[in-house]
Write a protein that holds these residues in place. Structure first.
Motif, short mmCIF file in Angstrom:
data_model
loop_
_atom_site.label_atom_id
_atom_site.label_comp_id
_atom_site.label_asym_id
_atom_site.label_seq_id
_atom_site.Cartn_x
_atom_site.Cartn_y
_atom_site.Cartn_z
N THR A 102 49.79 43.23 36.28
CA THR A 102 48.87 44.23 36.83
C THR A 102 47.55 43.59 37.27
OG1 THR A 102 49.82 45.89 35.34
CG2 THR A 102 47.70 46.41 36.35
N ALA A 103 47.05 42.64 36.47
CA ALA A 103 45.80 41.96 36.81
C ALA A 103 45.97 41.15 38.09
CB ALA A 103 45.36 41.06 35.66
N MET A 107 35.55 40.73 41.61
CA MET A 107 36.66 41.40 40.94
C MET A 107 37.95 40.60 41.06
SD MET A 107 35.88 45.35 42.07
CE MET A 107 37.43 45.94 41.41
N SER A 155 49.33 41.32 32.57
CA SER A 155 48.99 40.15 33.40
C SER A 155 49.44 40.35 34.83
CB SER A 155 49.60 38.88 32.82
OG SER A 155 50.98 38.77 33.10
N ARG A 200 37.69 33.25 44.17
CA ARG A 200 38.72 33.65 43.21
C ARG A 200 38.77 32.68 42.03
NH1 ARG A 200 41.89 32.61 39.73
NH2 ARG A 200 44.10 33.11 39.61
N GLY A 205 46.05 43.40 40.99
CA GLY A 205 44.68 43.81 41.24
C GLY A 205 43.90 42.75 42.01
N MET A 206 44.12 41.49 41.65
CA MET A 206 43.47 40.38 42.37
C MET A 206 43.90 40.38 43.83
SD MET A 206 44.23 36.32 41.90
CE MET A 206 45.79 36.55 42.78
N PHE A 262 39.94 39.39 37.84
CA PHE A 262 41.35 39.75 37.64
C PHE A 262 42.23 38.51 37.55
CE2 PHE A 262 40.51 44.11 39.61
CZ PHE A 262 40.63 44.76 38.39
N GLY A 283 44.28 37.64 34.33
CA GLY A 283 45.73 37.52 34.44
C GLY A 283 46.24 36.24 33.80
N CYS A 294 42.23 43.24 45.76
CA CYS A 294 40.82 42.98 46.07
C CYS A 294 40.69 42.03 47.26
CB CYS A 294 40.11 42.39 44.86
SG CYS A 294 39.87 43.56 43.50
#
Length: 311
Positions: A20-21, A225, A18, A45, A24-25, A229, A233, A28
């Motif tokens: 990591t997600a 993305m 989570s 988002r 990642g968000m 993410f 998450g 982006c």
């Protein structure tokens, strides 16, 4: 939680995924280069996060009941605070190096302790006050070099404005946490997650009246993305707490500073400064101590209830 369901390794892995997600968000969003108004970023988002959340709820068989709520105004208040935190937080993220934005954002759980004592009249003992003080010292170590740029460059200093934005986002996020704590007493997790994404999408869409930018295909891809993410998450975070205690999982939130620093170096050539690393050490240490203390108090309360029941 049933004893058979207790699986701390699985819970920790879900928590790390989570984190990591969410990193990642953030990556982006930062890759858009600050081209879009933050209200527009918040909309995409939130809106693109709805699809994975709906698929998750459908898989769990909770889609129909997720729309049932007895406290719509509570969800609205949480949505307002969450969207405001999201917008100013994204603004700060664009202006600051990612490791700095992540580390300053760690002030949110510390401020939540302060706000709980002030607004909810919670009894906060000297241990937690000491941890909050140490944590805020760490936040000051990270923020102060940037805030002093106001005296030299004024509002033209992106670092100073960015630090203020992330601090404001942390304060708004801490206030939203208080509202969330009230919601979880009467609402299902699925309902809270879904209503936040819906409310955030609607509220963020209102920023269209202040002017949105046309999207290139590349920027649209980053926004899709980021939403995916963000939704993923939330799902992973929700699932992680099904398999282990909060005190076991919560410290792994601080993996984000490691992941964020690696991604910031690879994608943006950003390297954490010495003050950021020192400040993060203080903040992370204080946060872990508060989590540990909350766990100890929880054990004491459960023991007291058990003794009272036996008597």
């Amino acid at each position: 939680m049933a004893p058979a369901a207790y699986d701390p390794i699985r819970g920790i892995l879900l928590k790390v995924f989570s984190v990591t997600a969410f990193v990642g968000m953030q990556s982006c969003i930062k890759l858009t280069g600050g081209e879009l108004p933050t209200g527009q970023v918040s909309f995409y988002r939130s809106a693109f996060a709805i699809l994975p959340i709906l698929l998750y709820l459908a898989f769990k068989g909770e889609l129909r009941t997720a729309f049932q709520t007895s406290n719509p105004f509570g969800h609205l208040k949480r949505g307002l605070l969450g969207v405001a935190s999201m917008i100013v937080g994204f603004y700060g993220l664009i202006l600051l190096p990612m490791p700095d934005a992540i580390a300053i954002g760690y002030a949110m759980p510390l401020l939540a302790v302060v706000f709980a004592a002030v607004f909810l009249r919670e009894n906060v003992r000297v241990y937690r006050w000491s941890a909050v003080f140490v944590g805020m010292v760490g936040v000051s170590i990270i923020s102060w070099p940037k805030l002093t740029l106001f005296s030299e460059q004024g509002l033209e200093s992106q670092a100073a404005v960015g630090a203020c934005a992330v601090l404001l986002a942390a304060a708004l996020g801490a206030t939203a946490m208080l509202q969330l704590r009230q919601l979880v007493q009467e609402e299902r997790t699925a309902t809270i997650v879904l209503f936040f994404s819906l409310t955030a999408s609607v509220l963020s869409a209102m920023s269209w009246f202040f002017g949105w930018q046309a999207l290139t295909w590349e920027t649209l891809g980053f926004m899709v993305m980021a939403g995916f993410f963000g939704g993923l998450g939330q799902i992973l975070l929700t699932e992680s707490y099904r398999f282990a205690d909060v005190s076991t999982i919560a410290p792994f939130e601080y993996c984000s500073i490691i992941l964020g620093s690696i991604i910031a170096f690879l994608l943006f050539d950003e390297i954490p400064t010495l003050t950021t690393l020192i400040g993060a050490f203080f903040v992370i240490g204080a946060g872990i101590f508060i989590i540990f203390r909350e766990h100890q108090l929880g054990l004491e309360r459960r023991a007291a209830r058990k003794a009272s029941t036996l008597q």
